[in-house]
Design a protein around this motif. Structure first.
Motif, mmCIF file in Angstrom:
data_model
loop_
_atom_site.group_PDB
_atom_site.id
_atom_site.type_symbol
_atom_site.label_atom_id
_atom_site.label_comp_id
_atom_site.label_asym_id
_atom_site.label_seq_id
_atom_site.Cartn_x
_atom_site.Cartn_y
_atom_site.Cartn_z
ATOM 1 N N VAL A 10 16.045 -13.003 69.172
ATOM 2 C CA VAL A 10 17.041 -11.711 69.107
ATOM 3 C C VAL A 10 17.385 -11.743 67.737
ATOM 4 C CG1 VAL A 10 18.795 -10.564 70.067
ATOM 5 C CG2 VAL A 10 17.317 -12.169 71.437
ATOM 6 N N GLU A 31 15.401 -2.184 70.740
ATOM 7 C CA GLU A 31 16.266 -1.935 71.726
ATOM 8 C C GLU A 31 17.555 -1.164 70.902
ATOM 9 O OE1 GLU A 31 17.027 -4.090 75.318
ATOM 10 O OE2 GLU A 31 19.127 -4.277 74.696
ATOM 11 N N ASN A 54 25.419 -17.666 68.877
ATOM 12 C CA ASN A 54 24.904 -16.785 70.022
ATOM 13 C C ASN A 54 24.683 -17.304 71.363
ATOM 14 O OD1 ASN A 54 23.895 -14.028 70.324
ATOM 15 N ND2 ASN A 54 22.511 -14.462 68.630
HETATM 16 P P1 ADP Z 1 18.625 -14.300 74.960
HETATM 17 O O1 ADP Z 1 17.676 -13.992 76.040
HETATM 18 O O2 ADP Z 1 18.407 -14.999 73.805
HETATM 19 O O3 ADP Z 1 20.068 -14.519 75.775
HETATM 20 P P2 ADP Z 1 19.874 -11.549 74.799
HETATM 21 O O4 ADP Z 1 18.755 -10.506 75.064
HETATM 22 O O5 ADP Z 1 20.546 -11.837 75.907
HETATM 23 O O6 ADP Z 1 19.088 -12.772 74.249
HETATM 24 O O7 ADP Z 1 20.586 -11.268 73.658
HETATM 25 C C1 ADP Z 1 21.515 -12.008 73.039
HETATM 26 C C2 ADP Z 1 22.985 -11.322 72.669
HETATM 27 O O8 ADP Z 1 22.612 -10.418 71.705
HETATM 28 C C3 ADP Z 1 23.669 -10.448 73.738
HETATM 29 O O9 ADP Z 1 24.349 -11.488 74.634
HETATM 30 C C4 ADP Z 1 24.552 -9.489 73.035
HETATM 31 O O10 ADP Z 1 25.586 -10.261 72.572
HETATM 32 C C5 ADP Z 1 23.532 -9.292 72.075
HETATM 33 N N1 ADP Z 1 22.737 -8.060 72.012
HETATM 34 C C6 ADP Z 1 21.631 -7.959 72.830
HETATM 35 N N2 ADP Z 1 21.226 -6.591 73.184
HETATM 36 C C7 ADP Z 1 21.952 -6.028 72.402
HETATM 37 C C8 ADP Z 1 22.107 -4.458 72.075
HETATM 38 N N3 ADP Z 1 21.032 -3.662 72.609
HETATM 39 N N4 ADP Z 1 22.842 -4.082 71.509
HETATM 40 C C9 ADP Z 1 23.900 -4.919 70.981
HETATM 41 N N5 ADP Z 1 24.073 -6.246 71.291
HETATM 42 C C10 ADP Z 1 22.800 -6.788 71.893
#
Ligand code: ADP
Length: 378
Positions: free
Chosen positions: A154, A174, A210
């Motif tokens: 991410v 996204e 993270n």
């Molecule tokens: P993983 O599958 O590695 O846990 P996530 O999709 O949950 O990845 O993303 C990790 C973190 O990144 C989220 O908990 C959030 O804090 C941030 N994040 C993810 N997507 C977004 C977004 N569209 N806008 C802002 N922050 C985001």
């Protein structure tokens, strides 16, 4: 009528370990498969098999003498699971086709769109060149379709300077959400159709690595948000036609809109505190769901918080838990160590659940724990 079920778990990490701990009271026989010979389940499973979660023949052989097959990690061979499920003699929960969809963030996002589940806007990218072509879409978050976990895979792309940090593999781009709060709802749907949600929890992420730094249960949100978040989770399990436990991670944005971020088809970090904080834990509920027993009471007993215990930066080697005496001297503090001998920077080594009467009391105790407990090597 109930008789001791034989449950196979794919993955022998801490989630499997806590599942086994809950299952002992139901006389369950646990057989666990994990590639790591010293996985956290190794010494507490009735039977531990060291092997790949991706190899078809290993999975077929593993499943020969069990009644129910489940997972505690998504990275498994879902095609092999489907073949096992299709034979009809072994129940496989959650269903392999759903796990396969969840493994790919691109398919997950498309599912939300086609099924009217609120989620952040996105486009699909195949290469970095696609991100350049869609630079008007920034600021955004680039997410690898497959293989990411705990924030790996991410990448925030604020402007064109960041594009090089993106992924040159099939991914999701996204829109960056202005997040007010990150919340999670765990929902369970049993083999006999009963559905139950846990109260919403609030996840506070560590800015650097993270991972969830701590979470609060129940979340400090309005009743309207609480109801809406639960309703989205219920809608999801129904639309997926899902059986088992599902964690639904969501954002509340600055406008107060709830958006689904991602889902996990297994017990989840955001449900650890349910062991002491709720009448029935996520592990007990998952087992009841996949066996087909009535679900329990998921309500909170009291206010609780959970802190992940991560290996201290700069240390790698045999784990020592510095300051544990001071932490355990505090009232209503429960420690869970995951049986990992070796610590590494930011490795999840355990967690602590704290119970208290209110948020202030909990945050004070959390501060003492964070200042005193360090996982280091010598
Ligand atoms: P993983 O599958 O590695 O846990 P996530 O999709 O949950 O990845 O993303 C990790 C973190 O990144 C989220 O908990 C959030 O804090 C941030 N994040 C993810 N997507 C977004 C977004 N569209 N806008 C802002 N922050 C985001």
């Amino acid at each position: 009528m109930y008789k001791q079920p034989r449950i196979g778990i794919l993955g022998g990490g801490q989630l499997g370990r806590m599942l086994i701990q809950a299952g002992i009271d139901l006389n369950i026989y646990f057989k666990v498969l994990d590639p790591d010979p010293s996985a956290p389940c190794k010494n507490i499973a009735d039977e531990f098999v060291c092997g790949s979660l991706l190899d078809e023949n290993t999975l077929f052989k593993f499943a020969e003498d069990i009644d129910i097959l489940t997972i505690e990690i998504e990275a498994v061979n879902t095609d092999a699971l489907q073949i096992i499920a299709d034979k009809g003699t072994i129940k496989v929960f959650p269903q392999p086709s759903i796990v396969k969809m969840i493994q790919d963030k691109r398919l997950q996002k498309q599912f939300y769109i086609t099924h009217n589940i609120p989620t952040a806007s996105f486009i699909l990218t195949e290469t970095i060149a696609d991100v350049w072509e869609n630079k008007h879409y920034l600021p955004a978050v680039h997410k690898c379709g497959k293989g990411g976990y705990d924030g790996k895979g991410v990448q925030v792309i604020k402007n064109t300077d960041d594009i090089a940090k993106g992924f040159d593999v099939p991914s999701v781009l996204e829109k960056l959400v202005e997040i007010e709060k990150e919340i999670s709802v765990i929902v369970v749907k049993s083999a006999n159709g009963q559905i139950q949600t846990f109260p919403v929890v609030e996840c506070v992420y560590h800015p650097e690595h993270n991972l969830v730094d701590y979470l609060l249960s129940p979340a400090d949100i309005t009743t309207a948000h609480e109801e809406k978040a639960k309703q989205i989770a219920i809608d999801l399990v129904k639309k997926l036609d899902y059986i088992g436990i599902l964690a639904v991670e969501m954002f509340i944005d600055k406008q107060g809109t709830i958006l689904v971020n991602e889902i996990a088809p297994r017990p989840h970090n955001s449900g650890h505190q349910t062991i002491e904080g709720n009448f029935s834990s996520q592990y007990q509920e998952m087992l009841r769901a996949i066996i087909g027993l009535p679900l329990g009471n998921t309500e909170t007993r009291t206010y609780s918080a959970m802190i992940n215990l991560l290996g201290e930066a700069g240390y790698e080697g045999e784990a020592h838990y510095q300051g544990i005496e001071k932490v355990l001297a505090l009232p209503n503090v429960y420690i869970h160590l995951y049986g990992k001998t070796i610590t590494k920077p930011f490795r999840k080594m355990g967690h602590i659940t704290l119970l208290g009467n209110d948020k202030r009391e909990i945050l004070q105790k959390m501060d003492i724990i964070k200042k005193n407990l360090k996982i280091i090597s010598q």
